[in-house]
Write a protein that holds these residues in place. Structure first.
Motif, short mmCIF file in Angstrom:
data_model
loop_
_atom_site.label_atom_id
_atom_site.label_comp_id
_atom_site.label_asym_id
_atom_site.label_seq_id
_atom_site.Cartn_x
_atom_site.Cartn_y
_atom_site.Cartn_z
N GLY A 216 -9.34 3.22 2.52
CA GLY A 216 -9.61 4.63 2.77
C GLY A 216 -10.09 5.34 1.53
O GLY A 216 -9.95 4.85 0.40
N ARG A 220 -6.51 9.97 1.47
CA ARG A 220 -6.37 9.71 2.89
C ARG A 220 -4.96 9.26 3.28
O ARG A 220 -4.65 9.13 4.45
CB ARG A 220 -7.38 8.63 3.33
CG ARG A 220 -8.79 9.13 3.52
CD ARG A 220 -8.90 10.01 4.75
NE ARG A 220 -10.26 10.47 4.95
CZ ARG A 220 -10.72 11.66 4.58
NH1 ARG A 220 -9.91 12.51 3.98
NH2 ARG A 220 -11.97 12.00 4.79
N LYS A 222 -3.23 6.36 1.80
CA LYS A 222 -3.01 4.91 1.72
C LYS A 222 -1.62 4.60 1.18
O LYS A 222 -0.90 3.75 1.71
CB LYS A 222 -4.09 4.27 0.82
CG LYS A 222 -5.51 4.44 1.32
CD LYS A 222 -6.51 3.68 0.47
CE LYS A 222 -6.64 4.23 -0.93
NZ LYS A 222 -7.21 5.61 -0.97
N SER A 372 -18.49 5.81 2.40
CA SER A 372 -17.51 6.01 3.47
C SER A 372 -17.24 7.48 3.72
O SER A 372 -16.78 7.86 4.81
CB SER A 372 -16.20 5.30 3.11
OG SER A 372 -15.58 5.92 2.00
N ILE A 378 -14.15 3.98 9.00
CA ILE A 378 -14.11 3.18 7.78
C ILE A 378 -14.02 1.72 8.17
O ILE A 378 -12.97 1.21 8.57
CB ILE A 378 -12.89 3.56 6.90
CG1 ILE A 378 -12.90 5.05 6.61
CG2 ILE A 378 -12.90 2.76 5.62
CD1 ILE A 378 -14.11 5.54 5.86
N GLY A 398 -8.98 0.76 8.45
CA GLY A 398 -9.68 1.83 7.77
C GLY A 398 -9.13 3.17 8.20
O GLY A 398 -9.02 3.45 9.40
N LEU A 399 -8.75 4.02 7.24
CA LEU A 399 -8.25 5.35 7.55
C LEU A 399 -9.42 6.32 7.62
O LEU A 399 -10.09 6.57 6.62
CB LEU A 399 -7.25 5.80 6.48
CG LEU A 399 -6.01 4.91 6.30
CD1 LEU A 399 -5.07 5.52 5.27
CD2 LEU A 399 -5.29 4.73 7.63
N SER A 400 -9.68 6.84 8.81
CA SER A 400 -10.84 7.69 9.06
C SER A 400 -10.40 9.09 9.46
O SER A 400 -9.40 9.26 10.17
CB SER A 400 -11.71 7.08 10.16
OG SER A 400 -12.02 5.72 9.88
#
Length: 462
Positions: A216, A220, A222, A372, A378, A398-400
């Motif tokens: 990420g 975000r 993580k 990104s 992500i 993936g942190l979106s």
């Protein structure tokens, strides 16, 4: 008068030329021994160049043709090839023949030689690494020397622990496990914190020996997710080895306090007694594991250091079940690699190896690249630096989050986020799971943790 016993002063004295030829004889005469030893015995372990050449021939053969037994014809053909390519001088042919006649004879103390193989390989491996560390010694790079020696020792130790699993013979046991719902629970992994995401994973979480990478952009969450994964493991009775390479240890511990007690992070200092009370309730409700927290500077932690730590805990009788590194992008490789991008790949491969060697869950995070920031999802191509990080992991999440999702605030929610399952080695991928965050309490899933509070504490702290 009897001659007093004089102990061997050097490795060469202890493992004599005759002993080394007995090892070669075993390699030549016993195909199973050759197969089992081919990953640990090296040509450079032999003092005589003729012996070293035969070791090279035997080991190369079994790696190319693992089901075959090496023959005299193969050996002499390989010797002839080396003479033609000038790797062996023609005048030395007689010496090679004499040596082969010697090693083609069954050793008198065959079983004794087998019992001494481990000591021989360990001593020679350390000797090779020590000789190869002369330049490091001149430069005063003592840590690198220790790491090289430790790596050599670890490799010998790990290859000694061989366990054969009979696939065909264990069909009945596997079928029984498939039919037993209770057994399936014991194979469950550590929860990701999102039940909907767990349902997509083969082990309903992160399993032993598997590796999860959370990817990420900065900010975000993580690290918060890694902390949530850690607490999920601990609540299941697992011991977690946790490395924080950026954030101070007191901040990490306070994040755990907020996460477990449901008290906002910034308000912990106001509710010290309540923190203690709620921790007591949780400790009585669960069979708790422990978090072993290591606070280290960036670019200091190496894979071999982790191996040493795990071994030291095991020596104390403490089983490490999960490994969390926050985060692997700022670890250092045990090898000297000038290009940082390639060093990243080596670190991730070694973390994956630790997962397999030590049967631990491995969880870490990776920074997403600049592109990104403009992407809705992500994916694995958003991972910064070396793409081999994505190749190594079993799962990549993936942190979106869009601007509107980030700004969403309702009933204490601190934003909507999406977990994009970009890689799933044994199941579906390219799946988005939406969740409501509560970063004031360092929690990934607000609804699930609100229910946790109501169940154990009866009320929320607002």
């Amino acid at each position: 008068m009897a001659t007093p016993y004089t102990p061997a002063k050097t490795i060469k004295d202890e493992f004599s030329p005759d002993f080394q030829k007995d090892i070669l004889a075993l390699l030549y005469l016993d195909p199973n021994f050759l197969r089992l030893s081919s990953e640990t015995i090296k040509p450079e372990h032999f003092d005589d160049k003729v012996d070293a050449t035969y070791a090279e021939i035997f080991i190369s053969f079994v790696k190319k043709f693992p089901k075959d037994s090496i023959t005299k014809e193969v050996v002499f053909h390989e010797i002839s090839k080396r003479i033609k390519t000038k790797r062996i001088v023609e005048d030395e042919r007689t010496e090679y023949v004499k040596t082969f006649v010697r090693i083609a004879t069954t050793p008198k103390a065959l079983e004794y030689v087998k019992t001494e193989i481990r000591r021989f390989v360990l001593a020679k491996s350390l000797e090779v690494e020590l000789v190869g560390s002369v330049d490091l010694l001149r430069k005063g790079q003592y840590k690198e020397i220790i790491d090289r020696m430790t790596a050599a020792y670890t490799k010998v130790e790990s290859t000694e622990k061989r366990v054969d699993i009979k696939v065909v013979g264990s069909v009945g046991d596997r079928v029984a496990l498939l039919k037993d719902p209770e057994a399936s629970l014991t194979r469950a992994g550590i929860s990701t914190g999102l039940p909907e995401l767990d349902a997509k994973l083969y082990r309903k979480g992160i399993g032993k020996g598997e590796m999860l990478v959370i990817c990420g952009s900065p900010g975000r969450g993580k690290s918060i997710w890694l902390a949530n994964l850690t607490m999920a493991a601990v609540l299941q009775g697992n011991n977690v080895l946790y490395y924080t390479l950026e954030m101070a240890s007191d901040i990490v511990m306070n994040r755990f306090d907020a996460m477990v007690t449901g008290i906002p992070f910034v308000d912990l200092i106001k509710h010290a007694d309540l923190v203690a009370e709620r921790w007591g309730i949780i400790q009585r409700s669960f069979k708790f594991g422990e978090i072993f927290l290591h606070d280290l500077p960036p670019r200091y932690l190496t894979p071999n250091m982790i191996r040493r730590h795990i071994r030291s805990y095991e020596e104390e009788g403490i089983r490490i079940d999960a490994l969390v590194v926050d985060y692997a992008d700022i670890m250092a490789s045990d090898r000297r690699i000038d290009e940082r991008r390639l060093e990243h790949g080596d670190v991730y491969e070694q973390l994956r190896a630790i997962g397999k060697e030590c049967s631990v869950d491995v969880m870490t995070a990776s920074q997403a690249n600049r592109d990104s920031l403009r992407k809705k999802d992500i994916d694995i191509d958003s991972m910064a630096e070396d793409f081999s990080k994505a190749m190594t992991a079993d799962y990549v999440i993936g942190l979106s989050q869009t601007k509107s999702e980030e700004a969403y605030c309702s009933d204490g929610c601190t934003g909507i986020m999406r977990a994009f399952l970009a890689k799933n080695r044994n199941g579906p991928k390219n799946i988005n799971v939406e969740f409501y965050t509560d970063f004031t309490r360092m929690r990934i899933s607000k609804p699930m943790m609100d229910e946790f509070d109501r169940t154990h504490f009866g009320r929320l702290i607002t």
